[in-house]
Scaffold this motif. Sequence first.
Motif, PDB file in Angstrom:
ATOM      1  N   GLN A  65      -3.282  -6.099 -15.482  1.00 22.50           N
ATOM      2  CA  GLN A  65      -4.734  -5.981 -15.347  1.00 22.50           C
ATOM      3  C   GLN A  65      -5.398  -6.003 -16.725  1.00 22.50           C
ATOM      4  O   GLN A  65      -5.205  -5.097 -17.533  1.00 22.50           O
ATOM      5  CB  GLN A  65      -5.092  -4.681 -14.624  1.00 22.50           C
ATOM      6  N   VAL A  74       2.065   1.721  -3.497  1.00 19.44           N
ATOM      7  CA  VAL A  74       0.981   2.214  -4.346  1.00 19.44           C
ATOM      8  C   VAL A  74       0.758   3.702  -4.123  1.00 19.44           C
ATOM      9  O   VAL A  74       0.647   4.482  -5.079  1.00 19.44           O
ATOM     10  CB  VAL A  74      -0.319   1.428  -4.083  1.00 19.44           C
ATOM     11  N   GLN A  75       0.702   4.124  -2.867  1.00 19.41           N
ATOM     12  CA  GLN A  75       0.457   5.530  -2.563  1.00 19.41           C
ATOM     13  C   GLN A  75       1.587   6.420  -3.063  1.00 19.41           C
ATOM     14  O   GLN A  75       1.351   7.542  -3.519  1.00 19.41           O
ATOM     15  CB  GLN A  75       0.256   5.715  -1.058  1.00 19.41           C
ATOM     16  N   SER A 134       0.988  -3.681 -15.527  1.00 22.18           N
ATOM     17  CA  SER A 134       0.003  -3.798 -14.448  1.00 22.18           C
ATOM     18  C   SER A 134      -0.558  -5.206 -14.343  1.00 22.18           C
ATOM     19  O   SER A 134      -1.009  -5.631 -13.279  1.00 22.18           O
ATOM     20  CB  SER A 134      -1.156  -2.817 -14.667  1.00 22.18           C
ATOM     21  N   SER A 189       5.650  -9.033  -5.513  1.00 17.47           N
ATOM     22  CA  SER A 189       5.287  -8.118  -4.424  1.00 17.47           C
ATOM     23  C   SER A 189       4.872  -8.822  -3.139  1.00 17.47           C
ATOM     24  O   SER A 189       4.446  -8.165  -2.186  1.00 17.47           O
ATOM     25  CB  SER A 189       4.146  -7.200  -4.882  1.00 17.47           C
ATOM     26  N   LEU A 237       3.443  -4.253  -9.027  1.00 11.75           N
ATOM     27  CA  LEU A 237       2.221  -3.525  -8.670  1.00 11.75           C
ATOM     28  C   LEU A 237       1.121  -3.742  -9.706  1.00 11.75           C
ATOM     29  O   LEU A 237       1.382  -3.747 -10.905  1.00 11.75           O
ATOM     30  CB  LEU A 237       2.517  -2.031  -8.551  1.00 11.75           C
ATOM     31  N   SER A 238      -0.115  -3.892  -9.209  1.00 13.77           N
ATOM     32  CA  SER A 238      -1.264  -4.094 -10.095  1.00 13.77           C
ATOM     33  C   SER A 238      -2.475  -3.271  -9.681  1.00 13.77           C
ATOM     34  O   SER A 238      -3.540  -3.397 -10.289  1.00 13.77           O
ATOM     35  CB  SER A 238      -1.666  -5.581 -10.103  1.00 13.77           C
ATOM     36  N   ASP A 239      -2.340  -2.443  -8.675  1.00 17.31           N
ATOM     37  CA  ASP A 239      -3.481  -1.734  -8.096  1.00 17.31           C
ATOM     38  C   ASP A 239      -4.117  -0.788  -9.113  1.00 17.31           C
ATOM     39  O   ASP A 239      -3.455   0.091  -9.669  1.00 17.31           O
ATOM     40  CB  ASP A 239      -3.023  -0.951  -6.864  1.00 17.31           C
ATOM     41  N   THR A 240      -5.415  -0.947  -9.328  1.00 20.57           N
ATOM     42  CA  THR A 240      -6.095  -0.133 -10.338  1.00 20.57           C
ATOM     43  C   THR A 240      -6.224   1.330  -9.926  1.00 20.57           C
ATOM     44  O   THR A 240      -6.414   2.194 -10.788  1.00 20.57           O
ATOM     45  CB  THR A 240      -7.488  -0.702 -10.648  1.00 20.57           C
ATOM     46  N   ARG A 241      -6.124   1.625  -8.634  1.00 23.23           N
ATOM     47  CA  ARG A 241      -6.147   3.040  -8.230  1.00 23.23           C
ATOM     48  C   ARG A 241      -4.967   3.782  -8.852  1.00 23.23           C
ATOM     49  O   ARG A 241      -5.092   4.951  -9.253  1.00 23.23           O
ATOM     50  CB  ARG A 241      -6.089   3.162  -6.709  1.00 23.23           C
ATOM     51  N   GLU A 285       0.829  -1.209   0.000  1.00 21.16           N
ATOM     52  CA  GLU A 285       0.000   0.000   0.000  1.00 21.16           C
ATOM     53  C   GLU A 285       0.863   1.259   0.000  1.00 21.16           C
ATOM     54  O   GLU A 285       0.543   2.244  -0.682  1.00 21.16           O
ATOM     55  CB  GLU A 285      -0.931   0.001   1.212  1.00 21.16           C
ATOM     56  N   ASN A 331       3.229 -10.399 -10.974  1.00 23.68           N
ATOM     57  CA  ASN A 331       3.134  -9.324  -9.986  1.00 23.68           C
ATOM     58  C   ASN A 331       2.819  -9.801  -8.570  1.00 23.68           C
ATOM     59  O   ASN A 331       3.440  -9.327  -7.608  1.00 23.68           O
ATOM     60  CB  ASN A 331       2.120  -8.275 -10.442  1.00 23.68           C
TER      61      ASN A 331
END
Length: 206
Positions: A94, A26-27, A92, A132, A52-56, A23, A128
């Motif tokens: 995704q 990601v941030q 990503s 991670s 990393l794969s976070d859609t945000r 997290e 990913n």
Amino acid sequence: MRIVLALATSLIFSGFAAAASVEDDVQRYIQIFSGEKNLHNDAADTFSWMGLSDTRLFDIVERRLLEDADASRDNRNERNRVARYIRSLGFSGQTKYEPTIKKFLGDVGYNRFAQAALQDLPDYNKWNPIISNRSSFDPKFSDNVNRVANMLQRSDSVAWQAKALGSSKNEKYVALLREVAEKAVARHVVTHATEALAKYYGIRNR
């Protein structure tokens, strides 16, 4: 082993600091891609090994891509930045970004980046979560060293790293990939190294 060391070196000497959690990573990237564009290239270049794969995060990258693609065509530096957005969506893993990437197939300025991103998507969908996975991190080592260690847990780690090095498109890895393609014993490793040379550097066996 030389491939392992080369990849480890590229990670260890990266300018990106350690984080306490995925997290946090990601941030940090959300902050970068929400800010000044002159920081985006260096950050995007690390996605091939960050896991990393976070859609945000990648929704922001996608928005940047769609906003800037047309306006950046006549400026080489800006076009390269947009190309990195396309590659980032591939890293990503995704599949939700597949339609966006496909919009650039056949595009004079961006086609080859879109093709590479589409090829990367299924690989990074698998890789990913492994890269991670902090449950296997050893606190004695940096985040980047632990990411390399996670990669090495796979039986096909050398083949995997051949692809990872190739996707960086860094010319300094050509000699290493050639060595693997010519000397590796395992057939699947030779295949991945050969494919990486052809796909990312246009080098084919004669």
